[in-house]
Design a protein around this motif. Structure first.
Motif, PDB file in Angstrom:
ATOM      1  N   THR A 153       0.833  -1.199   0.000  1.00 40.74           N
ATOM      2  CA  THR A 153       0.000   0.000   0.000  1.00 40.74           C
ATOM      3  C   THR A 153       0.870   1.253   0.000  1.00 40.74           C
ATOM      4  O   THR A 153       0.590   2.226  -0.720  1.00 40.74           O
ATOM      5  N   ALA A 154       1.947   1.236   0.790  1.00 41.92           N
ATOM      6  CA  ALA A 154       2.867   2.379   0.837  1.00 41.92           C
ATOM      7  C   ALA A 154       3.517   2.608  -0.521  1.00 41.92           C
ATOM      8  O   ALA A 154       3.716   3.764  -0.938  1.00 41.92           O
ATOM      9  N   LYS A 155       3.865   1.535  -1.218  1.00 38.22           N
ATOM     10  CA  LYS A 155       4.470   1.664  -2.552  1.00 38.22           C
ATOM     11  C   LYS A 155       3.497   2.297  -3.545  1.00 38.22           C
ATOM     12  O   LYS A 155       3.856   3.198  -4.319  1.00 38.22           O
ATOM     13  N   LEU A 156       2.241   1.825  -3.531  1.00 39.33           N
ATOM     14  CA  LEU A 156       1.245   2.376  -4.449  1.00 39.33           C
ATOM     15  C   LEU A 156       1.014   3.862  -4.167  1.00 39.33           C
ATOM     16  O   LEU A 156       0.920   4.673  -5.100  1.00 39.33           O
ATOM     17  N   ASP A 157       0.941   4.225  -2.900  1.00 36.32           N
ATOM     18  CA  ASP A 157       0.720   5.629  -2.566  1.00 36.32           C
ATOM     19  C   ASP A 157       1.942   6.478  -2.909  1.00 36.32           C
ATOM     20  O   ASP A 157       1.806   7.632  -3.340  1.00 36.32           O
ATOM     21  N   LEU A 158       3.130   5.919  -2.731  1.00 33.26           N
ATOM     22  CA  LEU A 158       4.357   6.628  -3.104  1.00 33.26           C
ATOM     23  C   LEU A 158       4.340   6.972  -4.591  1.00 33.26           C
ATOM     24  O   LEU A 158       4.685   8.097  -4.991  1.00 33.26           O
ATOM     25  N   ILE A 159       3.941   6.020  -5.422  1.00 28.93           N
ATOM     26  CA  ILE A 159       3.871   6.254  -6.865  1.00 28.93           C
ATOM     27  C   ILE A 159       2.865   7.355  -7.182  1.00 28.93           C
ATOM     28  O   ILE A 159       3.147   8.274  -7.971  1.00 28.93           O
ATOM     29  N   CYS A 160       1.705   7.281  -6.566  1.00 26.35           N
ATOM     30  CA  CYS A 160       0.666   8.285  -6.830  1.00 26.35           C
ATOM     31  C   CYS A 160       1.132   9.677  -6.414  1.00 26.35           C
ATOM     32  O   CYS A 160       0.869  10.670  -7.115  1.00 26.35           O
ATOM     33  N   ARG A 161       1.829   9.786  -5.278  1.00 29.69           N
ATOM     34  CA  ARG A 161       2.320  11.077  -4.822  1.00 29.69           C
ATOM     35  C   ARG A 161       3.445  11.602  -5.706  1.00 29.69           C
ATOM     36  O   ARG A 161       3.512  12.801  -6.004  1.00 29.69           O
ATOM     37  N   LYS A 162       4.338  10.717  -6.151  1.00 25.22           N
ATOM     38  CA  LYS A 162       5.407  11.157  -7.052  1.00 25.22           C
ATOM     39  C   LYS A 162       4.843  11.675  -8.368  1.00 25.22           C
ATOM     40  O   LYS A 162       5.378  12.630  -8.960  1.00 25.22           O
ATOM     41  N   LEU A 163       3.776  11.059  -8.840  1.00 29.93           N
ATOM     42  CA  LEU A 163       3.146  11.485 -10.086  1.00 29.93           C
ATOM     43  C   LEU A 163       2.251  12.708  -9.898  1.00 29.93           C
ATOM     44  O   LEU A 163       1.806  13.298 -10.887  1.00 29.93           O
ATOM     45  N   GLY A 164       1.992  13.083  -8.662  1.00 29.67           N
ATOM     46  CA  GLY A 164       1.134  14.234  -8.415  1.00 29.67           C
ATOM     47  C   GLY A 164      -0.269  14.050  -8.948  1.00 29.67           C
ATOM     48  O   GLY A 164      -0.852  14.970  -9.533  1.00 29.67           O
ATOM     49  N   LEU A 165      -0.842  12.885  -8.742  1.00 29.51           N
ATOM     50  CA  LEU A 165      -2.167  12.590  -9.289  1.00 29.51           C
ATOM     51  C   LEU A 165      -3.232  13.475  -8.652  1.00 29.51           C
ATOM     52  O   LEU A 165      -3.233  13.708  -7.445  1.00 29.51           O
ATOM     53  N   LYS A 166      -4.164  13.934  -9.504  1.00 29.49           N
ATOM     54  CA  LYS A 166      -5.283  14.760  -9.064  1.00 29.49           C
ATOM     55  C   LYS A 166      -6.551  14.307  -9.774  1.00 29.49           C
ATOM     56  O   LYS A 166      -6.484  13.753 -10.879  1.00 29.49           O
ATOM     57  N   PRO A 167      -7.715  14.522  -9.152  1.00 31.41           N
ATOM     58  CA  PRO A 167      -8.978  14.137  -9.791  1.00 31.41           C
ATOM     59  C   PRO A 167      -9.099  14.721 -11.200  1.00 31.41           C
ATOM     60  O   PRO A 167      -8.729  15.878 -11.435  1.00 31.41           O
ATOM     61  N   GLY A 168      -9.594  13.915 -12.101  1.00 31.66           N
ATOM     62  CA  GLY A 168      -9.773  14.341 -13.480  1.00 31.66           C
ATOM     63  C   GLY A 168      -8.629  13.963 -14.402  1.00 31.66           C
ATOM     64  O   GLY A 168      -8.764  14.023 -15.634  1.00 31.66           O
ATOM     65  N   MET A 169      -7.476  13.576 -13.847  1.00 26.85           N
ATOM     66  CA  MET A 169      -6.347  13.145 -14.677  1.00 26.85           C
ATOM     67  C   MET A 169      -6.605  11.768 -15.265  1.00 26.85           C
ATOM     68  O   MET A 169      -7.416  10.995 -14.746  1.00 26.85           O
ATOM     69  N   ARG A 170      -5.887  11.466 -16.339  1.00 32.64           N
ATOM     70  CA  ARG A 170      -5.901  10.129 -16.928  1.00 32.64           C
ATOM     71  C   ARG A 170      -4.537   9.492 -16.705  1.00 32.64           C
ATOM     72  O   ARG A 170      -3.503  10.069 -17.040  1.00 32.64           O
ATOM     73  N   LEU A 171      -4.537   8.281 -16.152  1.00 28.22           N
ATOM     74  CA  LEU A 171      -3.311   7.543 -15.847  1.00 28.22           C
ATOM     75  C   LEU A 171      -3.253   6.284 -16.692  1.00 28.22           C
ATOM     76  O   LEU A 171      -4.203   5.504 -16.720  1.00 28.22           O
ATOM     77  N   LEU A 172      -2.127   6.076 -17.354  1.00 29.17           N
ATOM     78  CA  LEU A 172      -1.858   4.841 -18.086  1.00 29.17           C
ATOM     79  C   LEU A 172      -0.874   4.000 -17.291  1.00 29.17           C
ATOM     80  O   LEU A 172       0.167   4.492 -16.860  1.00 29.17           O
ATOM     81  N   ASP A 173      -1.199   2.738 -17.090  1.00 28.73           N
ATOM     82  CA  ASP A 173      -0.296   1.802 -16.425  1.00 28.73           C
ATOM     83  C   ASP A 173       0.133   0.754 -17.447  1.00 28.73           C
ATOM     84  O   ASP A 173      -0.651  -0.108 -17.854  1.00 28.73           O
TER      85      ASP A 173
END
Length: 382
Positions: A153-173
C-alpha cells in the motif's frame, strides 16, 4: 509434503575427493556438506561437475532434481553473490549470451505474450495466496511498514504522490498486473485509469473485480499504444522490454504523454551494462526477460524525456521476496497436487535466490521519474 524441511538435511557420511567447487565455495564461506544453514547438502556427487560445466543453469536444474539442498537458500545466494567468483568461472557461453542479446530481438512483438502465458497465467488462485490482497507483484516499500500489506500500500501511494495525481487526470499503467495501481489510484486519487497487460488471467481479473471503478484494461502489447495521458506508470514491466526496445518504450511514452506529463518507471536493474540474463531465470521463470542498467535507461530517454528523480530501494525487495516465500510455504499444500514437487523446488529456488541477490546488492530496484521535455513541459515532482 512439499516443505524442504521434510527432506533429509543430513550430510552424506561417505568420504569424497575435493572438488573445484569446494575451493570456489570456500571463498564465499560456503561448505559442501557443512552443518550451517547456508551450507550445501550434497545428495549426488556428479551434480558438482554439472554445476561447474553449466554454471547458473546447472546449479538451478540440479537443485530442481533434488541433487542438493540448502536449509537457507537466501543466505546461500547472498554469500555466493557478494563474492565475485566470475573470474574463476567465466566461460565462452557468457560471451555468446551477450552477443545473442545484441543480434536477436528476444522481446519482439511476436514473443510479447510468451511471458504472460508461461508465468503470469499460472492461475489467479495461486498468486492470491502468494501476494498481498491487491495482488501487487512488485517490490513493496518498507520504510514505515511492518507487513507485506502495508509495504505494498505504501508503494502504491508513493507512486501516486510522485506522479502528483489529481482528480480528473488520466493515468496509463503499462504492464498493469492484476490492477493494484490502477484500482488504488482510481479509489484514492479520483483519476481515470487505463491498464495494458500481456496476461489473459490478469486482464480477466481486472474486468471481474474493478468494474465499479473508472478503470479500463486492454490485452495489448505496449507498442500499440497511441492515446494521450496526463501521467504514465510502469511497475515491474520494463524488465521484459529488452535493451533493443528500450528506446521504443520511451518513444511510446513520449507519444502518449501530454506536454506537462510525467512517467514513473519502476524496474529492477543490473549493475553492469554488458551482462547477460541469468539463463536459469530466463528458461524457467521469465522467458525473454532482460534487466536494464542505469546507463541503458538513460540512453533510451536521451533527448526524449528528462530524469527528474531517481530512487533506489533495492533492499526492500529482499524483504518483499522473503514475505512472498513465507506465503508460498504456508499455502503450498493447497497447490501441491496441481503443480508437483519440481514446481515447488523451482519456485523456492526462484524466490530465495532473488532475495539473496538483492541482499548482496547484485541487482537493484529503481523508481525513475521522467518528464516531457517539450516546450511548455513542467516537471511536477512531489
Amino acid at each position: 509434503m512439499g516443505s524442504e524441511q521434510q527432506q533429509s538435511m543430513a550430510a552424506p557420511t561417505t568420504p569424497r575427493d575435493q572438488h573445484l567447487l569446494d575451493e570456489l565455495f570456500a571463498e564465499a564461506d560456503i561448505r559442501i556438506n557443512g552443518d550451517r544453514p547456508w551450507d550445501m547438502r550434497l545428495h549426488r556427487r556428479s551434480a558438482l561437475d554439472e554445476i561447474v560445466t553449466r554454471q547458473s543453469l546447472g546449479l538451478g536444474e540440479t537443485y530442481m532434481r533434488g541433487d542438493w539442498d540448502v536449509p537457507a537458500l537466501d543466505q546461500f545466494f547472498y554469500r555466493l553473490l557478494r563474492t565475485d567468483l566470475t573470474p574463476h568461472i567465466r566461460t565462452w557461453r557468457n560471451g555468446l549470451r551477450i552477443l545473442r542479446s545484441y543480434l536477436v530481438n528476444r522481446q519482439s512483438r511476436r514473443r510479447a505474450f510468451e511471458v504472460g502465458e508461461r508465468h503470469y497465467d499460472l492461475g489467479n488462485d495461486f498468486y492470491s495466496t502468494l501476494l498481498d490482497s491487491r495482488l501487487t507483484y512488485s517490490c513493496g516499500y518498507w520504510k514505515d511498514a511492518d507487513t507485506l500489506e502495508e509495504a505494498q500500500t505504501a508503494k502504491l501511494d508513493l507512486i501516486c504522490r510522485k506522479l502528483g495525481l489529481k482528480p480528473g487526470m488520466r493515468l496509463l499503467d503499462i504492464g498493469c498486473g492484476w490492477g493494484s495501481l490502477v484500482s488504488y489510484a482510481a479509489e484514492h486519487y479520483g483519476v481515470e485509469c487505463v491498464g495494458v497487460t500481456v496476461s489473459r488471467e490478469q486482464c480477466a481479473y481486472i474486468e471481474q473485480h474493478f468494474g465499479h471503478l473508472p478503470v479500463t484494461v486492454h490485452l495489448r502489447d505496449y507498442r500499440q499504444l497511441d492515446q494521450h495521458f496526463d501521467r504514465i506508470a510502469s511497475v515491474g514491466m520494463f524488465e521484459h522490454v529488452g535493451h533493443r526496445n528500450h528506446r521504443t518504450f520511451m518513444q511510446v511514452a513520449k507519444r502518449c504523454l501530454k506536454p506537462d506529463g510525467l512517467l514513473l518507471l519502476h524496474t529492477i536493474g543490473k549493475n553492469q551494462r554488458h551482462s547477460s540474463t541469468d539463463p536459469w531465470i530466463d528458461k524457467y521463470i521469465f522467458p525473454n526477460g532482460e534487466l536494464p542498467s542505469a546507463g541503458q535507461i538513460g540512453d533510451a530517454a536521451d533527448r526524449l524525456l528528462v530524469c527528474e528523480d531517481l530512487h533506489n530501494f533495492g533492499s526492500d525487495y529482499d524483504k518483499t521476496l522473503m514475505a512472498w516465500h513465507e506465503n508460498f510455504e504456508k499455502h503450498w499444500e493447497r497447490f501441491a497436487g496441481q503443480y508437483g514437487q519440481r514446481f515447488y523446488r523451482m519456485w523456492r529456488y526462484y524466490l530465495l535466490s532473488c532475495a539473496g541477490a538483492f541482499r548482496a546488492r547484485h541487482i537493484q530496484l529503481w523508481q525513475w521519474l521522467l518528464s516531457d521535455r517539450r516546450p511548455g513541459g513542467v516537471a511536477r515532482v512531489s
